[in-house]
Design a protein around this motif. Structure first.
Motif, PDB file in Angstrom:
ATOM      1  N   PHE A   1       2.787  -4.327   3.356  1.00 24.48           N
ATOM      2  CA  PHE A   1       3.671  -3.612   2.452  1.00 24.48           C
ATOM      3  C   PHE A   1       2.883  -3.103   1.252  1.00 24.48           C
ATOM      4  CE2 PHE A   1       7.821  -3.022   0.159  1.00 24.48           C
ATOM      5  CZ  PHE A   1       8.428  -2.286   1.155  1.00 24.48           C
ATOM      6  N   THR A   2       1.741  -2.487   1.540  1.00 30.48           N
ATOM      7  CA  THR A   2       0.873  -1.970   0.487  1.00 30.48           C
ATOM      8  C   THR A   2       0.651  -0.473   0.645  1.00 30.48           C
ATOM      9  OG1 THR A   2      -0.918  -2.805   1.894  1.00 30.48           O
ATOM     10  CG2 THR A   2      -0.390  -4.095  -0.056  1.00 30.48           C
ATOM     11  N   GLY A   3       1.485   0.166   1.480  1.00 29.48           N
ATOM     12  CA  GLY A   3       1.496   1.614   1.581  1.00 29.48           C
ATOM     13  C   GLY A   3       0.157   2.208   1.984  1.00 29.48           C
TER      14      GLY A   3
ATOM     15  N   GLY B   1       2.388  -7.580  -0.371  1.00 27.72           N
ATOM     16  CA  GLY B   1       2.767  -6.648  -1.430  1.00 27.72           C
ATOM     17  C   GLY B   1       1.770  -6.527  -2.563  1.00 27.72           C
TER      18      GLY B   1
ATOM     19  N   ALA C   1      11.084  -2.666  -5.117  1.00 25.38           N
ATOM     20  CA  ALA C   1      10.187  -1.925  -4.237  1.00 25.38           C
ATOM     21  C   ALA C   1      10.803  -0.575  -3.953  1.00 25.38           C
ATOM     22  CB  ALA C   1       9.954  -2.684  -2.937  1.00 25.38           C
TER      23      ALA C   1
ATOM     24  N   GLY D   1       8.303   1.853   0.263  1.00 29.35           N
ATOM     25  CA  GLY D   1       7.303   1.083   0.992  1.00 29.35           C
ATOM     26  C   GLY D   1       6.267   0.351   0.168  1.00 29.35           C
ATOM     27  N   TRP D   2       6.495   0.261  -1.126  1.00 29.25           N
ATOM     28  CA  TRP D   2       5.583  -0.552  -1.921  1.00 29.25           C
ATOM     29  C   TRP D   2       6.273  -1.024  -3.189  1.00 29.25           C
ATOM     30  CZ3 TRP D   2       0.291   0.568  -4.652  1.00 29.25           C
ATOM     31  CH2 TRP D   2      -0.471  -0.611  -4.663  1.00 29.25           C
ATOM     32  N   ARG D   3       5.631  -1.980  -3.876  1.00 29.65           N
ATOM     33  CA  ARG D   3       6.175  -2.485  -5.120  1.00 29.65           C
ATOM     34  C   ARG D   3       6.420  -1.315  -6.058  1.00 29.65           C
ATOM     35  NH1 ARG D   3       2.164  -6.516  -7.421  1.00 29.65           N
ATOM     36  NH2 ARG D   3       1.220  -4.554  -8.069  1.00 29.65           N
TER      37      ARG D   3
ATOM     38  N   TYR E   1       8.358  -2.089 -11.660  1.00 27.37           N
ATOM     39  CA  TYR E   1       8.771  -3.468 -11.385  1.00 27.37           C
ATOM     40  C   TYR E   1       8.375  -4.419 -12.501  1.00 27.37           C
ATOM     41  CZ  TYR E   1       9.074  -8.053  -9.199  1.00 27.37           C
ATOM     42  OH  TYR E   1       9.388  -9.365  -8.922  1.00 27.37           O
TER      43      TYR E   1
END
Lengths: 408, 408
Positions: free
Chosen positions: A93-95, A129, B352, B355-357, B361
């Protein structure tokens, strides 16, 4: 809180003395990806001619290294190959940044090891993440390649651990046409449950000579009966990866050989059971065998419904022969069943038969079985010939303690 | 150990003052089915002209009373009707003997209440696999019928409890064509998790006049958005039963009336939420809203995968905004998703995006939301317009304590 430092009570007495496999060398390093004062990167270098097969998570949110491995598996090549694994960060989930990290690592490994980039397979396991600080990994590559050694597999098993309480290894030797072939495997994880999806990873090495397609068919098939038959808590990782490499260095062809297939299955099953034995908070190893279902697939659905039921897992933790909960799980599974044909055993104790408590049922005998640390539950659905066996562990206060506060 | 005597911290401040519903009378008794010194049987008597609808567990191992109710629902009759419920014993997995008990009870109720046997509906909740001592129930029937009173619904809510820590009731009044119609409901259980499948039971009463088929369509539809949208631990009872009775005593026809449907949905949702609030060991009430899925059905699959994930439920117990586990649950659910379009919110905090944080955030803001006792998780899948909302609770040490040793 949280981290449990003591070794699982279900751990094997010691890590096995793994024999070297010709054609593969290992190295490890402490790159400081996240952990301090321990190794967290392992590199396996495979000689030219090696074939690599793989099985991966089906998660729709799977991590960048998984997607990269999947694209590379089965591409024909006579060149050498490499497997690089880091712990501490899952690069999940780090694109696009996750994809960039995989690209940077595989390119650097290819250059350092002198193999094509499409023959470099990576796995990352740990927190999700967070961007992977891949420079820390590429910085140690020259050390890794110069230290690679045929005897390094035990160190590799340690380097890939995250919250595992023990390193996991297994091996087999089998004679094919009178000549010895070796299989060695290592694994990490606690099934699907490791916190933050620190994942299940498995690496198998053999000096057998085998076609890539044959090896792929073997591991895919056995995977269905081994790693796909374990569950700790029903949660599925974004990074589950199994890679199997055959170097061919023994010169022994094993294509279609039954003895080799059985030995490989033995190693995979051993590792799968070790993963369950390291399930978070586990105090009981549980085997669930379902027979008499409408099909093997339906038997597995029943078995997994039992293995994933929190009510059954807590009852086992409490050493309570609570067979009513098994009836419940069969009922809810969605697979076909007939309440009035159902029979249940705990160990050798017949608990229920034909839809009601067995005439011979002894609560004392059942309770005695539940006190053991290896619990076996047998369920006969009574409507067909389908069967399946799965393995799990109990659900304890330890699981809550580990998972209620892992990240903090 | 096991039983928790304190009331759930998520319980409503008090049981509501339920208004009487014309056409239905209640009575309770302490029959000693299993419990001592408390009521464990409730009888509801419905006036002639009442219609009864029902929704039941789909478990393939469902209990004898459930099968009996299912056979009787929808059979046309102008006669009176009766609902009898006992706690302490589920009469489940009791084979032919279970059927005999239902036959004995329904026959005796029919005689005592002067209604046809096919208009007597029963539920049993409590321990599974033990023969139901139905004589203890039939012995108190004459007391029950002579004590039946329009004001008895609060006592009825208490009599059907097993390990519930509070009695559950809800009501609504709605004007239809300028005339008032009343709806009152009671429920018991902690979702699918109550130990030994002590089950979820729901009884709804209204003085509205409505066709049986219309009432059935209403409760079946609303049930999908209320009781079928709650989960405590993914385990499904062998006895789940919802019965809705419309006496018609108000003289007000509500067929096709939207206000009535909305009021009924309000009562059912209120009761469903109360069941979650009494989830075993629960300390947090959790709402999970999924949008942007390929369809409403797929949205519910994602939402339930999140709601049933032990890793997410333990993180909530630990007040940890562990959004990586939400990514994991979406990935494993089996419903369609695209990792790189996924967005997640905890309360008002965007965690998120795509697809990422999220860029914005704030771990502190998310952690602050997790400290509340009402947690809301929003997930946008980003690929369609399907949506669903489900409710659950956290997974705590209390759950393990209650369930690891309930029977002993």
């Amino acid at each position: 809180m949280a981290k449990i430092d003591s070794v699982s009570p279900l751990a094997p007495a010691s890590f096995p003395q793994l024999v070297p496999v010709d054609g593969v060398r290992f190295a490890t390093a402490a790159a400081g990806v996240k952990y301090k004062d321990r190794t967290d990167v392992m590199l396996a270098l495979l000689d030219p001619g090696s074939v690599v097969a793989g099985v991966f998570t089906r998660s729709s949110t799977r991590a960048a290294p998984v997607l990269d491995c999947q694209a590379k598996i089965g591409v024909p090549s006579d060149a050498g190959a490499a497997i690089l694994v880091n712990s501490g960060n899952a690069n999940a989930f780090t694109g696009a940044r996750g994809t960039d990290s995989v690209e940077a690592i595989t390119l650097a490994v290819a250059q350092a090891a002198g193999v094509p980039q499409e023959r470099v397979f990576t796995s990352s396991t740990g927190v999700i993440g967070e961007p992977l600080p891949h420079d820390r990994i590429t910085d140690v590559l020259s050390t890794l390649t110069s230290n690679a050694d045929v005897n390094g597999v035990a160190a590799a098993a340690k380097a890939i651990m995250t919250t595992d309480t023990f390193a996991k290894g297994a091996q087999a030797q089998v004679d094919v046409a009178g000549k010895p072939v070796r299989i060695v495997g290592i694994a990490k994880g606690s099934g699907m449950i490791a916190p933050d999806m620190a994942t299940m990873l498995v690496y198998l090495f053999t000096d057998a000579r085998i076609e890539q397609t044959g090896l792929q068919a073997l591991v895919s098939g056995i995977n269905e009966r081994s790693f796909n038959c374990i569950t700790v808590d029903s949660d599925t990782s974004t990074s589950d990866t199994l890679l199997a490499a055959a170097t061919g260095a023994s010169g022994v062809s094993v294509d279609g050989d039954r003895g080799f297939a059985e030995a490989l299955e033995g190693v995979m099953l051993d590792l799968a059971h070790q993963v369950v034995r390291d399930g978070e908070g586990a105090t009981k190893f549980v085997e669930i065998a379902v027979s008499g279902a409408a099909s093997d697939a339906e038997a597995k659905i029943h078995a997994m419904a039992i293995a994933n039921s929190p009510l059954i897992k807590t009852a086992i933790a409490g050493e309570d022969p609570n067979w009513g909960r098994v009836v419940m799980a069969v009922g809810k599974s969605g697979a076909k069943a007939d309440r009035d044909r159902l029979s249940i055993r705990f160990g050798d104790v017949e608990v229920a038969k034909d839809g009601w408590r067995s005439e011979s049922y002894s609560e004392e005998a059942a309770a005695a079985h539940m006190k053991q640390d290896h619990i076996s539950i047998g369920v006969d659905i009574g409507i067909g010939t389908g069967q399946a066996t799965v393995w799990t562990c109990d659900l304890t206060h330890g699981y809550i303690s580990i998972n209620a506060d892992y990240r903090s």
